[in-house]
Design an enzyme around this catalytic site. Structure first.
Site, PDB file in Angstrom:
ATOM      1  N   CYS A  59       0.821  -1.209   0.000  1.00 11.94           N
ATOM      2  CA  CYS A  59       0.000   0.000   0.000  1.00 11.94           C
ATOM      3  C   CYS A  59       0.854   1.258   0.000  1.00 11.94           C
ATOM      4  O   CYS A  59       0.642   2.166  -0.799  1.00 11.94           O
ATOM      5  CB  CYS A  59      -0.928  -0.016   1.215  1.00 11.94           C
ATOM      6  SG  CYS A  59      -1.807   1.524   1.504  1.00 11.94           S
ATOM      7  N   CYS A  65       1.298   3.810   4.933  1.00 10.03           N
ATOM      8  CA  CYS A  65       1.948   3.862   6.248  1.00 10.03           C
ATOM      9  C   CYS A  65       3.437   3.582   6.058  1.00 10.03           C
ATOM     10  O   CYS A  65       3.898   2.465   6.247  1.00 10.03           O
ATOM     11  CB  CYS A  65       1.342   2.830   7.192  1.00 10.03           C
ATOM     12  SG  CYS A  65      -0.380   3.144   7.598  1.00 10.03           S
ATOM     13  N   CYS A  95      -8.588  -0.967   6.550  1.00 11.54           N
ATOM     14  CA  CYS A  95      -7.425  -0.136   6.850  1.00 11.54           C
ATOM     15  C   CYS A  95      -7.413   0.163   8.346  1.00 11.54           C
ATOM     16  O   CYS A  95      -8.394   0.679   8.900  1.00 11.54           O
ATOM     17  CB  CYS A  95      -7.469   1.168   6.056  1.00 11.54           C
ATOM     18  SG  CYS A  95      -6.162   2.336   6.514  1.00 11.54           S
ATOM     19  N   GLU A 132     -11.095  32.671   3.413  1.00 10.51           N
ATOM     20  CA  GLU A 132     -10.939  31.414   2.685  1.00 10.51           C
ATOM     21  C   GLU A 132     -11.401  31.641   1.254  1.00 10.51           C
ATOM     22  O   GLU A 132     -12.383  32.348   1.014  1.00 10.51           O
ATOM     23  CB  GLU A 132     -11.756  30.316   3.359  1.00 10.51           C
ATOM     24  CG  GLU A 132     -11.850  29.005   2.603  1.00 10.51           C
ATOM     25  CD  GLU A 132     -10.499  28.360   2.399  1.00 10.51           C
ATOM     26  OE1 GLU A 132     -10.158  28.104   1.228  1.00 10.51           O
ATOM     27  OE2 GLU A 132      -9.792  28.114   3.382  1.00 10.51           O
ATOM     28  N   CYS A 178       1.491  21.616   7.765  1.00  8.23           N
ATOM     29  CA  CYS A 178       1.529  20.170   7.543  1.00  8.23           C
ATOM     30  C   CYS A 178       2.788  19.763   6.787  1.00  8.23           C
ATOM     31  O   CYS A 178       2.964  18.600   6.450  1.00  8.23           O
ATOM     32  CB  CYS A 178       0.284  19.699   6.800  1.00  8.23           C
ATOM     33  SG  CYS A 178       0.042  20.487   5.193  1.00  8.23           S
TER      34      CYS A 178
END
Length: 480
Positions: free
Chosen positions: A85, A88, A169, A342, A435
């Site tokens: 996948c 992770c 998941c 925004e 982030c």
């Protein structure tokens, strides 16, 4: 040495994408300083056999073949398909070392890109989770067929559009499995085809699932290559039986590109939103709303934003990239006034509605590029303030000038014009939520060259088992 050769490596470091970084060892009969290799799924301390997949002049890439001597920090991943996948990237690393890796990632970016002094860096220890699984309140799963023609759902393998079938998941809630099973059963029963990227044919593209951790409400949105679905009543009948089901909708996306969601949402059953809480603030979340995927750590993160902002009830706060008002409304509990900006009109409608349902009257929201709205307010006097509706008659500059600015930009960081606009306004404090610590470091360098200094910084692990990390930083005007 050439492609497909097998080599022996000792992994000495990890890259920003979680790949192990290794040197050729003496056991391979090579000069250990001659070539560096990047190996996915390898961890610091591993001694491995790897197969060369690509060679450059001074470095190369290799695929993990065998772990001959595992790192003391290697654990058994609970997910059976984590390597295939790729979502992770560091699930095989102990959680303690995951946090250490992310702390170092933030620190290294601040020093290397931001130019901060490594010997004096006000970076506090990263905040981890007690349980690093089942934390995601959102899943977007592509629907397709496998090589045998069987209907399947899962996630795209890294850097491909090949679907890795995943029944459950472990980062998402267990309800996802029940939702996907019902949709695949409906498609099989009524011969409804999944979308084919190569031909542009087929109907069902993705399924979006959202879950309210506090409300226990469940939302399903089917992304389709058309304006309707056949046998819709049969679909909603199956899904409505799932405990907590609150909203079932269609999202129309006829584009032939990689964008997952279209602009049009049609309600098939139930409400057009679900509700959830961050702290004591209730939010209505629609299929197109941006909402942090880890509600437990979001509350921790926003608590840090509130702490760093240092609000006493007298401050005017500007929240740039405000989304549906999550940070704005959280801060409004302690601020004199909050203005949120925004560019997405639907998000601003959601923010205004969220303010109303919480009875919050000291928060206003505006549509536009953050830098443009800030420029209009700060550069054109009271006339322009009234034009965009920031203040009423008789308002002076003291009513809108921010003491605190909060920015929570996308991964690419703040636009250059926005940084320039903030530096012209010169608030006392800027709280930067990021982030991507690389673009954070780049933008902090601009702020610090413009009269600010970094006072505090801290990572919050919002994305356990992955290489991603959220960071919140307080910078303060030097003359404050």
């Amino acid at each position: 040495m050439k492609k497909n050769d097998d080599i022996q490596l000792e992994i000495v470091d990890m890259s920003v994408d979680g790949s192990g970084i290794g040197k050729l060892t003496d056991a391979a009969g090579r000069d250990g300083n001659a070539m560096t290799f990047f190996v996915k799924d390898a961890l610091v301390g591993d001694k491995i056999w790897a197969r060369i997949t690509k060679l450059k002049k001074t470095y190369g890439y290799a695929r993990l073949i065998e772990v001959m001597e595992p790192s003391p920090d290697r654990v058994q991943p609970p997910c059976p398909v984590y390597r295939k996948c790729g979502g992770c990237q560091i699930q095989a690393l102990s959680y303690e070392k995951q946090l250490e890796y992310k702390q170092n990632k933030i620190r290294n970016n601040l020093v290397r890109i931001g130019g901060f002094d490594a010997s004096w860096l006000p970076l506090e220890p990263i905040i981890g989770m007690q349980h690093g699984f089942r934390y995601r309140n959102k899943a977007q799963l592509p629907i397709g067929r496998d090589k045998t023609g069987k209907l399947t759902a899962g996630f795209y393998a890294a850097r491909t559009h090949s679907i890795i079938p995943i029944d459950d998941c472990l980062l998402g809630v267990s309800q996802n499995q029940e939702v996907v099973a019902a949709i695949l059963d409906w498609m099989e029963r009524y011969q409804i085809e999944p979308y084919d990227e190569k031909t542009g044919t087929g109907l069902v593209r993705h399924v979006l699932v959202r879950y309210g951790f506090r409300s226990k409400q469940l939302m399903v949105c089917l992304v389709v290559n058309g304006g309707f679905v056949p046998k819709a009543a049969e679909l909603t009948g199956q899904l409505a039986k799932i405990n907590g089901m609150t909203s079932i909708s269609l999202n129309v996306n006829k584009r032939q590109d990689n964008v997952i969601m279209g602009d049009t949402v049609k309600i098939l059953w139930g409400a057009d939103h679900i509700e959830d809480f961050i702290g004591d603030v209730k939010f209505q979340i629609s299929p197109l709303s941006f909402y942090q995927v880890n509600p437990v750590q979001t509350e921790v993160l926003y608590g840090k934003v509130l702490e760093f902002a240092g609000l006493t009830g007298k401050e005017v706060v500007w929240d740039l990239y405000c989304g549906i008002g999550t940070i704005s409304l959280f801060l409004a509990q302690r601020a004199k006034k909050v203005f949120g900006i925004e560019i997405v009109p639907q998000a601003i409608e959601d923010a205004r509605r969220n303010a109303r349902i919480n009875g919050i009257h000291n928060a206003e929201f505006f549509v536009g590029e953050a830098e443009d709205v800030l420029e209009k307010v700060c550069g054109c006097g009271n006339g322009m303030q009234k034009e965009i509706g920031v203040m009423g008659e008789g308002s002076g500059t003291e009513d809108w000038r921010p003491q605190v600015v909060v920015v929570d930009p996308p991964r690419k960081g703040c636009a250059e014009k926005l940084l320039e606009a903030i530096l012209r306004v010169m608030p006392e404090r800027v709280v930067y939520v990021s982030c991507d610590s690389a673009t954070l470091a780049r933008d902090l360098k601009v702020f610090c060259a413009g009269g600010y200094e970094m006072v505090r910084g801290q990572g919050v692990d919002m994305f356990c088992q992955t290489v991603h990390v959220e960071t919140v930083v307080l910078i303060q005007r030097k003359d404050t």
